[in-house]
Write a protein that holds these residues in place. Structure first.
Motif, short mmCIF file in Angstrom:
data_model
loop_
_atom_site.label_atom_id
_atom_site.label_comp_id
_atom_site.label_asym_id
_atom_site.label_seq_id
_atom_site.Cartn_x
_atom_site.Cartn_y
_atom_site.Cartn_z
N ALA A 262 3.97 6.60 26.33
CA ALA A 262 2.76 6.90 25.57
C ALA A 262 2.33 5.72 24.71
CB ALA A 262 2.98 8.13 24.69
N SER A 263 3.25 4.79 24.45
CA SER A 263 2.93 3.62 23.61
C SER A 263 2.88 2.32 24.41
CB SER A 263 3.98 3.47 22.50
OG SER A 263 5.26 3.21 23.05
N ASN A 264 2.66 2.43 25.73
CA ASN A 264 2.75 1.25 26.59
C ASN A 264 1.76 0.13 26.23
OD1 ASN A 264 4.86 2.19 28.08
ND2 ASN A 264 3.67 2.70 29.91
N TYR A 265 0.65 0.45 25.60
CA TYR A 265 -0.36 -0.57 25.29
C TYR A 265 -0.38 -0.89 23.79
CZ TYR A 265 -4.59 -3.30 26.32
OH TYR A 265 -5.50 -4.33 26.50
N MET B 204 -4.94 17.20 40.26
CA MET B 204 -5.82 17.21 39.10
C MET B 204 -5.64 15.92 38.30
SD MET B 204 -6.09 19.98 35.97
CE MET B 204 -4.50 19.52 35.29
N LEU B 205 -6.74 15.31 37.91
CA LEU B 205 -6.69 14.08 37.12
C LEU B 205 -6.13 14.38 35.73
CD1 LEU B 205 -7.43 11.07 37.04
CD2 LEU B 205 -9.66 11.74 36.15
N SER B 206 -5.15 13.57 35.30
CA SER B 206 -4.54 13.77 33.99
C SER B 206 -4.44 12.45 33.25
CB SER B 206 -3.14 14.38 34.13
OG SER B 206 -2.50 14.46 32.88
N TYR B 207 -4.74 12.48 31.96
CA TYR B 207 -4.64 11.29 31.15
C TYR B 207 -3.49 11.36 30.14
CZ TYR B 207 -9.19 9.85 32.92
OH TYR B 207 -10.23 9.46 33.74
N LEU B 208 -2.75 12.46 30.17
CA LEU B 208 -1.68 12.62 29.19
C LEU B 208 -0.41 11.91 29.66
CD1 LEU B 208 -0.76 13.99 26.53
CD2 LEU B 208 0.07 15.89 27.94
N PRO B 209 0.01 10.86 28.93
CA PRO B 209 1.23 10.14 29.33
C PRO B 209 2.47 10.93 28.95
CG PRO B 209 0.40 9.25 27.29
CD PRO B 209 -0.60 10.30 27.73
N SER B 210 3.60 10.51 29.45
CA SER B 210 4.85 11.19 29.15
C SER B 210 5.45 10.70 27.84
CB SER B 210 5.85 10.96 30.28
OG SER B 210 7.11 11.53 29.94
N PHE B 211 5.93 11.64 27.05
CA PHE B 211 6.66 11.30 25.83
C PHE B 211 8.17 11.47 26.06
CE2 PHE B 211 2.42 12.19 24.44
CZ PHE B 211 2.21 11.38 23.33
N GLU B 212 8.55 11.76 27.29
CA GLU B 212 9.95 11.97 27.61
C GLU B 212 10.66 10.64 27.82
OE1 GLU B 212 10.41 14.55 30.93
OE2 GLU B 212 9.45 16.26 29.97
N LEU B 213 11.98 10.65 27.60
CA LEU B 213 12.80 9.45 27.78
C LEU B 213 13.88 9.69 28.84
CD1 LEU B 213 13.27 8.42 24.03
CD2 LEU B 213 11.51 7.66 25.63
N THR B 214 13.58 10.57 29.77
CA THR B 214 14.55 10.94 30.81
C THR B 214 15.00 9.71 31.58
OG1 THR B 214 13.46 13.08 31.01
CG2 THR B 214 14.96 12.44 32.79
N ASN B 215 16.32 9.60 31.74
CA ASN B 215 16.96 8.51 32.48
C ASN B 215 16.83 7.15 31.81
OD1 ASN B 215 17.81 10.26 34.58
ND2 ASN B 215 15.78 10.13 35.52
N GLN B 216 16.41 7.13 30.55
CA GLN B 216 16.35 5.89 29.80
C GLN B 216 17.66 5.68 29.03
OE1 GLN B 216 12.96 3.96 29.55
NE2 GLN B 216 13.25 5.05 31.47
N VAL B 217 17.98 4.42 28.77
CA VAL B 217 19.13 4.10 27.91
C VAL B 217 18.58 3.53 26.61
CG1 VAL B 217 21.17 2.65 27.59
CG2 VAL B 217 20.72 3.71 29.83
N VAL B 218 18.86 4.23 25.53
CA VAL B 218 18.36 3.84 24.20
C VAL B 218 19.53 3.37 23.35
CG1 VAL B 218 17.21 4.63 22.10
CG2 VAL B 218 16.44 5.46 24.34
#
Length: 258
Positions: A238-241, A1-15
């Motif tokens: 979600a804020s990539n652009y 299914m086509l989806s336009y909702l980006p991820s707001f998760e930070l899994t496996n990221q180092v902040v």
């Protein structure tokens, strides 16, 4: 299914969160962990960062407590080297460390000016510079500068603090322009008044609180969770652009007109 909702998760990221020992920094560190990130907790006071690190681990994520003075470039160099060694990468940097000395313009000393600018602006720049080099090697990243509504409108927080936060907003734009080609977004958050240990005494003054609420269309002081959502959004795909922007989290204060 086509989806336009980006991820707001930070899994496996180092902040990486500077000034993470208490208040806003601690909330942002825990919020990043709740979104799935491992968190580098950086501040000057060991007891504070160890407490924050423990709270991050309680969420089930890794915590890397690092002691560093944001005003000393040599300590930032060592800190970033330690982060690379222990965490292996840097995906997000949140420049939260800051301070203020409330003085009238006629009373400001050179020592006060230097101390505020070294902490609020110089420290954020050199931390960004060093983390950006790691991000470039990793294919990109996100930098979030915690500025203030005082960098956009005139407040009773003092001219030096205001100048440093306005400088941070402009620095955000310039770094965004320069590092876009490296896949690094640079944005800022401009908070209004939030309930923290640093503002607790001010907010106990009924007249001062009334003045704040009169300038706030939503008629309330911010809660720390209000900032966490904005920070997670700007840290996520979600804020990539979005880059070079300042998101004011202020209950409508900077939109207020008379």
């Amino acid at each position: 299914m086509l989806s336009y909702l980006p991820s707001f998760e930070l899994t496996n990221q180092v902040v990486v969160v500077t000034g993470a020992g208490k208040g806003i920094g601690r909330a942002l560190a825990i919020g990043a962990a709740e979104a799935g990130a491992d968190v580098v907790v950086l501040a000057r006071t060991e007891a504070d960062i160890q407490e924050t690190a423990g709270l991050v681990r309680d969420v089930g994520r890794k915590a890397y407590p690092i002691i560093a003075d944001i005003t000393k470039e040599s300590e930032l160099t060592e800190a970033v080297q330690q982060i690379e060694k222990e965490a292996g990468k840097i995906n997000v940097l949140i420049n939260n460390a800051g301070m203020n000395i409330r003085s009238k313009a006629s009373d400001v000393t050179e020592v006060e000016w230097t101390q505020i600018f070294q902490t609020n602006l110089q420290g954020a720049f050199f931390m960004s510079q060093k983390c950006a080099e790691v991000m470039k090697e990793g294919g990109g990243g996100k930098i979030i500068n915690i500025s203030s509504v005082a960098g956009h409108v005139a407040l009773r927080t003092g001219v030096v603090y205001a100048a440093s936060k306005a400088g941070m907003i402009q620095m955000t734009k310039n770094l965004a322009l320069e590092w876009a080609e490296n896949g690094i977004t640079v944005n800022a958050i401009g908070p209004w008044y939030f309930r923290t240990p640093l503002t607790e005494k001010l907010l106990q003054d009924e007249q001062y609180l009334a003045d704040i609420l009169n300038r706030t269309p939503m008629k309330r002081v911010g809660e720390l969770k209000d900032l966490v959502g904005a920070a997670v959004f700007l840290s996520s795909e979600a804020s990539n652009y979005i880059t070079g922007q300042t998101l004011f989290v202020d209950g409508g204060m900077t939109s207020y007109g008379f």
